[in-house]
Scaffold this motif. Structure first.
Motif, PDB file in Angstrom:
ATOM      1  N   THR A   1       6.853   2.430  -2.217  1.00  0.00           N
ATOM      2  CA  THR A   1       6.645   3.858  -2.435  1.00  0.00           C
ATOM      3  C   THR A   1       5.305   4.293  -1.851  1.00  0.00           C
ATOM      4  OG1 THR A   1       7.918   3.692  -4.443  1.00  0.00           O
ATOM      5  CG2 THR A   1       6.594   5.651  -4.185  1.00  0.00           C
TER       6      THR A   1
ATOM      7  N   MET B   1       5.934   4.967   1.814  1.00  0.00           N
ATOM      8  CA  MET B   1       6.708   6.122   2.246  1.00  0.00           C
ATOM      9  C   MET B   1       5.951   7.430   2.037  1.00  0.00           C
ATOM     10  SD  MET B   1       9.603   5.334   3.522  1.00  0.00           S
ATOM     11  CE  MET B   1      10.414   3.787   3.786  1.00  0.00           C
ATOM     12  N   TRP B   2       5.224   7.556   0.938  1.00  0.00           N
ATOM     13  CA  TRP B   2       4.578   8.833   0.639  1.00  0.00           C
ATOM     14  C   TRP B   2       3.504   9.198   1.658  1.00  0.00           C
ATOM     15  CZ3 TRP B   2       4.014   9.493  -5.412  1.00  0.00           C
ATOM     16  CH2 TRP B   2       5.296   9.550  -5.957  1.00  0.00           C
TER      17      TRP B   2
ATOM     18  N   ALA C   1       5.124  10.303   4.815  1.00  0.00           N
ATOM     19  CA  ALA C   1       5.691  11.646   4.731  1.00  0.00           C
ATOM     20  C   ALA C   1       4.594  12.695   4.834  1.00  0.00           C
ATOM     21  CB  ALA C   1       6.456  11.800   3.434  1.00  0.00           C
ATOM     22  N   LEU C   2       3.422  12.403   4.249  1.00  0.00           N
ATOM     23  CA  LEU C   2       2.309  13.369   4.321  1.00  0.00           C
ATOM     24  C   LEU C   2       1.768  13.460   5.742  1.00  0.00           C
ATOM     25  CD1 LEU C   2       0.243  12.743   1.096  1.00  0.00           C
ATOM     26  CD2 LEU C   2       1.672  14.680   1.648  1.00  0.00           C
TER      27      LEU C   2
ATOM     28  N   TYR D   1      -1.561  21.260   0.408  1.00  0.00           N
ATOM     29  CA  TYR D   1      -0.420  20.406   0.052  1.00  0.00           C
ATOM     30  C   TYR D   1      -0.826  18.940   0.040  1.00  0.00           C
ATOM     31  CZ  TYR D   1       4.344  18.667  -0.026  1.00  0.00           C
ATOM     32  OH  TYR D   1       5.493  18.027  -0.369  1.00  0.00           O
TER      33      TYR D   1
ATOM     34  N   LYS E   1      -0.635  16.438  -3.152  1.00  0.00           N
ATOM     35  CA  LYS E   1       0.237  15.267  -3.160  1.00  0.00           C
ATOM     36  C   LYS E   1      -0.550  13.975  -3.226  1.00  0.00           C
ATOM     37  CE  LYS E   1       4.356  16.780  -3.267  1.00  0.00           C
ATOM     38  NZ  LYS E   1       5.282  16.417  -4.351  1.00  0.00           N
TER      39      LYS E   1
END
Lengths: 413, 384
Positions: A154, A157-158, A161-162, A206, A210
């Motif tokens: 995880t 992936m995060w 994605a950012l 954002y 996040k």
């Protein structure tokens, strides 16, 4: 059925001899004694990147790691000798494509130094802003690689994605998601409009929100802290001795940042802090970069505010000192036959992973560099990375690799 | 002497009663007419060889190992849990997960598609491998996986009713790491060597805790027979009686089946699936599911020891399958918890896992044992 053997003389082909691994002879002796295990990690290994690490393991403890880099060496310095000065801008970005603006910025500044160009204020702010966007993207990339090396998918992936947002910003400003080729001698390629600036400031909000989730799931995770705390410690003295650069040097408590010591572009007009940690272990090397993301967001906010207050246009300057609104259609007329005065021009840049050095040697006559010297941060800290691994556990090999964010294409050039 | 008729009679005496397929199903009945579907089992009742096969399939010991809670249930559990693991991880990570194979049901047959791909892939045996052992060990793994089913009952469906069912089951499950170490030896490669060494070390760190926490529950119930253990949990489940034992057993399962954060022997970024590094094709498929099979068995033991086993409302159409159904449901729920750890944990180092196993976890197991002896001395299950 009866079998017949036919004596055909077969010699091993010559390639077998020439493909021998570049291992010093004493290493073979070590592995035969049985005390140590000589382990080859890479280049086709899930946790090695594009390089080979030759690891001498005693039990579960690493005694020595011998690097075998060069699998992605592309000969950047030689290629640069056969191209026009402006054609080298896309070339020098290739080693670290996430970090494109920082890499082209160093090269372009060397040209500007030679021609004594004064870059317009708006262009300086745009360059600074995009350099910091690239810094955020690279640090997020490295955080993702570190996470997956620790087995935390995880956490992989995060950040990836950012990082998509930083690609989107580069795309809206320059037209390319990576390898922007946006910085040119005397300014930038085109202007940034108001809606893009609004998008950039929204994207920063954002990312900031996040990254709080990322902090909860990975940075403050007890398993992450257990894996990285007090692992591969480099003291202040060792870090300076082995020539570590960038965030990894600052993690050992050395307050050195090219942006602060020899400020370029708009860095001296903005307020920001040098992030320093004292421990020098894997965890602080990671935390320094996490905190640098926050600092970069602050710098980008200031740049966006300054750019909104400034009048639009005037983003480049030509070789005669004339301010330009756009270089559209005039680019090759301006720079096609660009020739630098004879001499050596060196710049230092703070790229995401550390100090980046460019030296252009010009003979004063030709329109291509006589010699381009380019030393990337990865190559600077490879020695320190290998030294810090001594005494770690075998499972720490990948964790320390991720904590340094070592990127073989960047180091091999 | 065993004649054909006596054998048939023996199977039929001890057969599984599932009203859904062994009783007549009435479609409708009016004043004079009754229409029904004949039971499935009576279809072959008069045909000589087939009736013996059908009777054998429904014979309880055979049914237990082959269907529920045995091989078929293991297969269903594995196919579901691999899909669930990929899907839930993907949802947490802002992805879709398996989808394209069957869009309408969320890609649930993806593991089956992967299995088919494995099946048609070339099996490579490298030159350095100990060839016969390299090829036969993956098949031998089915022995320690299926043998514990003989002594783990699922309600009325059981093979062997013994007062030592829990110790025997744990002893048979403990054979699995031996085979993994043997696989690492047969592969004869450096990474397989390191992986099997890690597996042996992990085995060393969790096994004592697993046995102590299971035995502390056996002391509380005063019996190691699964039937009496489940009977005594009809009011209060074991997890309430001795939460320390439940926690220690839970963590030991995570270590035993290399779930996160203890996915150390197979760490794919460090030793690239460790003992199984040299396997390809369908043999890799077999050894890859080994950890999931072990997870299934240990989760079944967990639900028998701590969650009341097959206790649950009786479902009339399922008959004898009803308790097996409840046991399966609890097991699957536990497995879902274990695979969910992948989304939020990194991986510990080997020495850290050993330290946890022999310090924190061992202390917890000792507390569980003391609690167990205390509760067993006052015979807590007697007056509950």
């Amino acid at each position: 059925m009866e079998e017949y053997s036919v004596p055909v003389p077969v010699k091993p082909p010559a390639e077998i001899e020439s493909l021998e691994l570049p291992v010093p002879p004493w290493l073979g002796e070590v592995s035969k004694k049985g005390d140590e295990l000589v382990l080859f990690v890479g280049p086709q290994h899930g946790g090695s990147g594009h390089m080979r690490l030759i690891v001498r393991v005693h039990g579960d403890v690493i005694r020595e790691v011998i690097p075998d880099p060069g699998f992605v060496h592309r000969g950047m310095e030689k290629l640069a000798e056969n191209r026009l000065y402006v054609q080298n801008i896309p070339l020098v970005e290739r080693p670290a494509i996430m970090d494109c603006v920082n890499f082209s910025l160093g090269y372009v500044r060397a040209i500007e130094k030679a021609l004594d160009m004064e870059v317009p204020e708006r262009a300086r702010y745009i360059r600074t802003m995009l350099a910091e966007v690239c810094r955020i993207g690279t640090h997020l990339y490295d955080a993702g690689i570190l996470s997956v090396f620790l087995g935390h998918t995880t956490g992989f992936m995060w950040p990836f994605a950012l990082r998509e947002l930083t690609c989107e910003i580069l795309m809206r400003v320059s037209g390319a998601r990576i390898t922007a080729s946006y910085v040119i001698p005397g300014g930038v390629r085109r202007d940034v409009d108001r809606s893009t600036l609004n998008f950039i400031s929204d994207a920063m909000t954002y990312i900031q929100q996040k990254s709080k989730d990322f902090e909860k799931i990975f940075i403050k995770n007890p398993v992450t802290i257990a894996r990285m705390k007090d692992v591969a410690v480099l003291s202040k003295k060792e870090a300076i001795k082995y020539g570590i650069v960038g965030p990894f040097l600052r993690a050992s408590g050395v307050e050195y940042d090219v942006r602060a010591i020899e400020p370029y572009d708009a860095y001296d007009e903005l307020t920001w802090d040098i992030v320093v940690a004292d421990d020098g272990d894997s965890y602080s090397r990671f935390l320094v970069r996490v905190n640098e993301i926050q600092q970069s967001i602050g710098i980008i906010r200031q740049c966006v505010k300054a750019l909104k207050d400034m009048p639009e246009g005037k983003i480049a300057v030509d070789t005669k000192g004339k301010l330009l609104d756009s270089v559209k259609g005039a680019f090759f007329r301006m720079f096609g036959r660009l020739t630098l005065p004879a001499g050596e021009f060196t710049t230092l840049t703070e790229a995401s992973r550390g100090t980046l050095l460019y030296t252009i040697v010009s003979d004063g006559k030709s329109n291509a560099p006589y010699r381009l010297r380019m030393v990337t941060p990865g190559w600077y800290y490879l020695k320190g990375f290998m030294e810090s691994l001594k005494g770690c556990r075998l499972a720490d090999l990948q964790a320390v690799y991720g904590s340094f964010g070592y990127f073989p294409p960047e180091a091999d050039r | 002497m065993l004649s054909y008729e006596s054998l048939l009679e023996m199977f039929r005496q001890n057969s599984v009663g599932i009203p859904l397929i062994t009783r007549k199903v009435v479609l409708y009945h009016t004043a004079s007419k009754i229409a029904y579907i004949p039971p499935l089992t009576s279809l072959f009742a008069k045909i000589p060889i087939l009736n013996l096969i059908v009777a054998l399939l429904f014979w309880k010991p055979f049914f237990a190992v082959l269907f529920a809670p045995g091989l078929v249930c293991i297969l269903i559990a594995i196919l579901f849990i691999i899909w669930f693991e990929r899907k839930v991880t993907a949802r947490v990570q802002w992805r879709y997960g398996p989808l394209e194979v069957s869009r309408s049901v969320g890609g649930i047959i993806q593991p089956m598609a992967d299995g088919m791909r494995y099946f048609f892939q070339e099996v490579i045996v490298h030159r350095e491998a100990h060839r016969p052992y390299f090829l036969q060990f993956p098949l031998i793994t089915f022995l320690p996986v299926l043998l514990p089913i003989l002594v783990i009952p699922a309600g009325a469906i059981y093979a062997i009713n013994t007062p030592y069912s829990i110790p025997v089951a744990i002893a048979l499950i403990s054979l699995i790491p031996m085979i993994i170490v043997a696989i690492g030896w047969a592969s004869n490669s450096k990474y397989a060597y390191i992986g099997s060494l890690r597996e042996a070390m992990m085995y060393f760190s969790y096994e004592v805790v697993l046995i102590i926490s299971a035995m502390s529950m056996v002391i509380i119930y005063g019996s190691a027979n699964a039937f009496s253990i489940v009977d005594k949990q009809s009011v209060v489940p074991g997890i309430v009686l001795n939460p320390f034992a439940a926690l220690a057993f839970f963590v030991a399962i995570a270590m035993a089946t290399s779930r996160f954060p203890f996915e150390i022997p197979e760490a794919d970024q460090e030793v690239v699936f460790g003992p199984f590094i040299e396997y390809t094709g369908i043999i890799f498929g077999v050894v890859m599911t080994l950890a999931y099979e072990k997870l299934y068995l240990l989760c079944m033991l967990f639900s028998i020891l701590f969650l009341g086993g097959w206790n649950g409302p009786f479902i009339p159409p399922l008959g004898d399958l009803s308790p097996a159904f409840w046991l399966f449901l609890k097991t699957i729920a536990l497995m879902m918890i274990f695979v969910f750890f992948r989304t939020f944990y990194a991986r510990y180092r080997l020495d850290q896992a050993l330290k946890i196993g022999w310090s924190t976890l061992m202390a917890l197991a000792v507390v569980a044992l003391v609690t167990g002896i205390g509760l067993g001395a006052v015979n807590v299950t007697g007056w509950l």
